[in-house]
Design an enzyme around this catalytic site. Structure first.
Site, PDB file in Angstrom:
ATOM      1  N   HIS A 164      31.701  12.876   0.147  1.00  0.00           N
ATOM      2  CA  HIS A 164      31.330  11.842   1.119  1.00  0.00           C
ATOM      3  C   HIS A 164      30.937  12.438   2.478  1.00  0.00           C
ATOM      4  O   HIS A 164      30.933  11.718   3.483  1.00  0.00           O
ATOM      5  CB  HIS A 164      32.443  10.797   1.290  1.00  0.00           C
ATOM      6  CG  HIS A 164      32.804  10.114   0.007  1.00  0.00           C
ATOM      7  ND1 HIS A 164      31.919   9.340  -0.714  1.00  0.00           N
ATOM      8  CD2 HIS A 164      33.957  10.119  -0.709  1.00  0.00           C
ATOM      9  CE1 HIS A 164      32.514   8.894  -1.803  1.00  0.00           C
ATOM     10  NE2 HIS A 164      33.744   9.349  -1.829  1.00  0.00           N
ATOM     11  N   ASP A 194      27.635  16.807  -0.215  1.00  0.00           N
ATOM     12  CA  ASP A 194      27.129  15.996  -1.321  1.00  0.00           C
ATOM     13  C   ASP A 194      25.737  16.456  -1.752  1.00  0.00           C
ATOM     14  O   ASP A 194      25.417  16.479  -2.943  1.00  0.00           O
ATOM     15  CB  ASP A 194      27.090  14.520  -0.932  1.00  0.00           C
ATOM     16  CG  ASP A 194      28.470  13.873  -0.949  1.00  0.00           C
ATOM     17  OD1 ASP A 194      29.438  14.557  -1.330  1.00  0.00           O
ATOM     18  OD2 ASP A 194      28.569  12.689  -0.588  1.00  0.00           O
TER      19      ASP A 194
END
Length: 929
Positions: A150, A155
């Protein structure tokens, strides 16, 4: 997208999901070429608006991190230049791509026109048995380092690695499977299909473990391994310790269970009842002794309460026994046919014209899965639900009446299953299957273990209940007419248009089907008028239980129509089946028609209804322990009318089933009420069960040190409040108790209440800090159970199937909240029937039936909490009756060496949190602070 293609793998963190009102707070990008990351970009962005607390909690990005960051307009040109002439990749590309394009447009840049690839959809196709496709779960499953989930930079890098790993998975598939996926790439999001097409490898021969069957590539069944020799049961403690250690701890209580089962099987061969407390090693306790006794000529049948427990038993516990003993122990997992894929029907479904996108994606997923599965068990796909129209077309039925020899016949998964069953030493099934099909088991089935035995009687009673669903029969006859007459010129009648004989047969079938529909509607109307009256405000399902006079009237009303249905329906099905088989076997003349594949499923369903009509003996049911009801979808819907015969006791049936087995063993963690097996023995049809054939094994856990039980003394009684007000209370209480770093399971007695509470929790701040799972809302019980097991900030709302049989050790589960004392719904027909029968015998239904059942379920709910000697947890009850009623106090006493602490919720919440955080040991220490 060739080898020199440059991919810009992006990830955005935003203030929310609305492009018009929310803004980007972090942009992450990993630029990749040829599988190598050549550059990265990580940029914090000032959104010029508040960042919701839920987003801060999720991402770890706080307003202070953004104060000095540039606005998006200041970095838009740099981002545009970075991703120019690239293929954009994202995990959920239909969020990141349009959000970024919109932000660029607002900043005065051109909107995005880049090709794009979605790694979520790639993973769904190429990893068909994954329980979750969240980025963090995929990277964990594939061993990809993912340092900061996150966060956009982490990511993006992880997604880039995932993309290339998925490419490798695709290229490892058989060439024919690669081409199948590539051929249907237009159904994939954006340019994901082009990515697969460009990754197709040159043809290569199939490996030995795969074979081409028709148009499909499937995994070959592994040949049965011969047993490696004759092992000797470890009869004494020394031998057991040598066998079990160091993998398992030697437990004296478990050894007693093993010896009792083994000695009884080779000696007196009497039925046994064994309650093995949580942690006593129940599964190993019965599997190990039978490992030395079971073989294909003396098979062991193990039946569990659910298919989920079946799978767990084979994959985990049985495998452990194999590794301990060195024995092969060939085993088979046995479920009803609908759990398995029908290869021929699936191949036919691929020829369907104009499939929608979701159907085609599911088909592609199955094509990949066929290279992996040895069983064809559709449960392996771990889907949220199995109600997609495709499943009705491709599920096996076990009905051979429409079977046609073809390339898929010998490879059929049910054929394989039957062959494997003959070679197995152990057959693992479930209570429902055993109750319905025990006569179909091989004659060599010798031993029986009934695990979670407290459910066996009720499941058997349900299996021998009967339903005459007139509404469903009428609807299926209507569907049959549609298949015959056709829509858009694709009916059976159009196929046989040049055959006068077949056309005549179908015209007769149309007439017969319309006549049957009319007779059914007429019967429904008569039954409705006698029993119900229309209402101005119909709401929900309606059930009317009949008294003896009503049953006698019903039997007279049904006698004539049932005779007619039993004569007319088989004749109709025979006619249509014969026409369909003619078209199927002479496809060179009539052509290949996907309508036949859909028709086959419908004919099988109608055939099952016809069989049930033939087996429906209303005169015998009148003498059985059943309650008879008429039901409607709602008060005014007479065409939904059905008749049900609900069996509420099955002792005689169970004794008939048990007569074919040697020394059946009934086991479970919660079988006794008041430390006695009397309630269970009576349910199973035993008039008297000697105490010498029972064994109670205490749990080895130290509950006073490992668990704390609380009662919210100011909780309202649900019956005193309107439903919505009660749901408001539960949502507030759960939010207070579960808003922490501990995994929480909340147990309900109603799926409707779960839906209401979930909706309220979703609108509360806790939804931004916890992943919310709700049975029947966010997925099936098995799906969310698996999701919860891999979560770390998860709140699960579950009903009946979560009261037992799910294992969440250590920090997978640290808090269980029971919303209501788990009594059966008194309005259920079988509950009413048991009440009437007990009253007629002069017994108190509450004391003899309802309370014992509730006590067992209450013990099971607590049993979810402590699963190992390392576990620690809190059990909270939000029902004041636990402390204010005699039956509630009786339930509380059934907890193992624990007394619930009664406190108002406001005091309970911090105390429970402190106990979980190890800052206090008990209430006395808390009061002393």
């Amino acid at each position: 997208m060739q080898g020199d293609t440059v991919y810009a793998v992006i990830d955005l963190e935003t203030t929310g999901t609305e492009r018009d009102s929310d803004r980007i707070i972090q942009f992450g990008c990993a630029v990749m070429q040829g599988g190598h990351i050549i550059s990265t970009m990580s940029q914090m962005i000032n959104p010029d608006r508040p960042v919701p607390a839920a987003i801060q909690q999720l991402t770890g990005i706080h307003p202070a991190d953004l104060t000095a960051a540039p606005y998006f307009a200041d970095v838009a040109a740099k981002i545009r230049d970075l991703i120019a002439d690239t293929v954009i990749v994202a995990h959920n590309v239909n969020f990141d791509y349009p959000f970024l394009s919109h932000a660029l447009t607002l900043a005065g840049q051109q909107p995005l026109t880049n090709p794009a690839v979605d790694t979520v959809e790639l993973a769904q196709l190429l990893l068909p048995t994954q329980a979750s496709y969240r980025l963090s779960d995929l990277t964990a499953a594939l061993g990809i380092t993912h340092d900061h989930p996150h966060r956009a930079d982490s990511d993006a890098i992880s997604t880039a690695k995932l993309l290339w790993r998925l490419r490798a998975v695709f290229q490892a598939l058989p060439s024919a499977t690669q081409r199948s996926l590539s051929r249907h790439g237009a159904f994939l999001l954006r340019d994901t299909g082009h990515f697969l097409s460009d990754a197709v490898t040159s043809d290569r021969p199939l490996p030995d473990q795969l074979e081409q069957v028709g148009e499909l590539v499937i995994r070959r069944p592994r040949p049965a391994e011969p047993e490696a020799g004759q092992a000797v049961y470890p009869a004494d403690a020394t031998a057991k310790k040598a066998l079990l250690r160091p993998r398992f701890r030697f437990r004296q209580v478990q050894a007693r269970m093993m010896d009792l089962i083994h000695d009884n099987a080779v000696g007196p061969q009497k039925p046994l009842m064994i309650e093995a407390g949580t942690g006593a090693g129940k599964s190993l306790g019965y599997l190990l002794p039978y490992a030395y006794l079971a073989d294909p000529k003396h098979q062991l049948v193990v039946t569990t309460h659910t298919t989920v427990l079946q799978t767990q038993l084979v994959a985990k516990e049985l495998q452990s026994v194999r590794e301990l003993t060195g024995l092969t122990l060939p085993a088979v997992l046995l479920k009803s046919p609908r759990h398995y894929l029908d290869l021929a029907k699936f191949a036919a479904s691929l020829q369907l014209p104009r499939p929608n996108r979701q159907t085609r994606l599911l088909q592609l997923k199955i094509i990949v899965w066929l290279t992996q599965t040895e069983t064809g068990d559709l449960d392996e796909l771990q889907l949220t639900n199995y109600h997609a129209p495709l499943f009705a077309r491709i599920q096996a039925t076990g009905d051979e009446r429409l079977a046609v020899r073809g390339p898929y016949a010998d490879a059929d998964f049910l054929v394989r299953l039957k062959a494997k069953m003959r070679q197995a030493a152990i057959i693992v099934t479930n209570h429902a299957y055993l109750a319905r099909h025990f006569q179909a088991l091989p004659e060599s089935c010798h031993y029986l273990v009934v695990d979670e035995a407290q459910h066996f009687a009720d499941t058997t009673a349900e299996a021998f209940s009967r339903t005459l669903d007139l509404g469903k029969l009428r609807r299926r006859l209507g569907q049959l007419l549609t298949f015959i007459e056709g829509q858009h010129g694709e009916g059976l009648s159009q196929l046989v248009g040049d055959s006068s004989n077949l056309t005549y047969q179908l015209s007769r079938a149309i007439t017969a089907s319309e006549a049957l529909q009319g007779q059914i509607e007429h019967l429904q109307d008569r039954l409705y008028r006698h029993t119900f009256a229309p209402t101005a405000h119909p709401s929900g399902r309606v059930s009317q239980t009949l008294d003896p006079a009503g049953i006698a009237w019903l039997n007279e009303e049904l006698a004539g129509p049932l005779t007619a249905f039993r004569r007319q329906l088989p004749a109709l099905l025979t006619t249509v089946t014969a026409v369909a088989q003619t078209v199927q076997t002479q496809h060179s003349h009539f052509g290949t028609a996907p309508v036949l594949e859909g028709l086959a499923g419908l004919l099988s369903a109608l055939q099952r209804q016809s069989d049930r009509l033939g087996q429906l003996d209303i005169s015998a049911l009148a003498k059985a322990q059943v309650v008879v009801s008429l039901t409607l979808a709602n008060q005014n819907d007479r065409l939904s009318l059905a008749v049900t015969w609900t069996r509420f006791a099955a002792g005689a049936i169970i004794q008939d089933e048990l007569s074919r087995f040697t020394a059946p063993v009934f086991v479970g963690a919660t079988l006794t009420v008041g430390r006695k097996f009397d309630f269970l023995a009576a349910q199973l049809g035993y008039q008297d069960f000697p105490e010498a054939q029972t064994l109670r094994l205490r749990s080895p856990f130290h509950y006073k040190q490992q668990a704390q039980a609380f009662l919210a003394s100011d909780a309202p009684n649900a019956q005193d409040l309107p439903t919505d007000v009660y749901a408001d209370y539960l949502a507030r209480a759960i939010a207070q108790l579960a808003d922490n770093r501990h995994q929480t399971l909340v147990l309900f007695t109603s799926l409707k209440m779960i839906e209401k509470v979930f909706a309220r929790l979703s609108a509360m701040p806790i939804a931004g800090r916890k992943e919310l799972l709700a049975q029947g809302v966010t997925g099936t019980a098995s799906r969310i159970a698996k999701r919860f097991a891999v979560g770390d900030q998860t709140l699960l709302l579950g009903a009946a199937s979560f009261f037992e049989g799910v294992d969440y050790p250590d920090k997978q589960l640290e808090q269980v909240i029971l919303t209501r004392l788990p009594f059966d719904n008194p309005e259920r027909p079988e509950v009413k029937a048991r009440e009437q029968a007990l009253t007629a015998r002069g017994e108190d239904p509450f004391a003899a039936d309802m309370l014992p059942r509730a006590i067992l379920r209450f013990r099971q709910s607590f049993g979810r909490l402590i699963r190992t000697e390392r576990d620690r947890g809190v059990f909270v009850v939000l029902d004041p009756r636990l402390g204010t009623t005699a039956y509630g106090r009786q339930m509380a006493k059934s907890l193992p060496n624990l007394k619930p602490m009664s406190l108002p919720l406001a005091e309970l919440v911090p105390l429970a949190a402190a106990w979980l955080d190890h800052t206090i040991i008990n209430k006395e220490a808390h009061d002393a602070q």
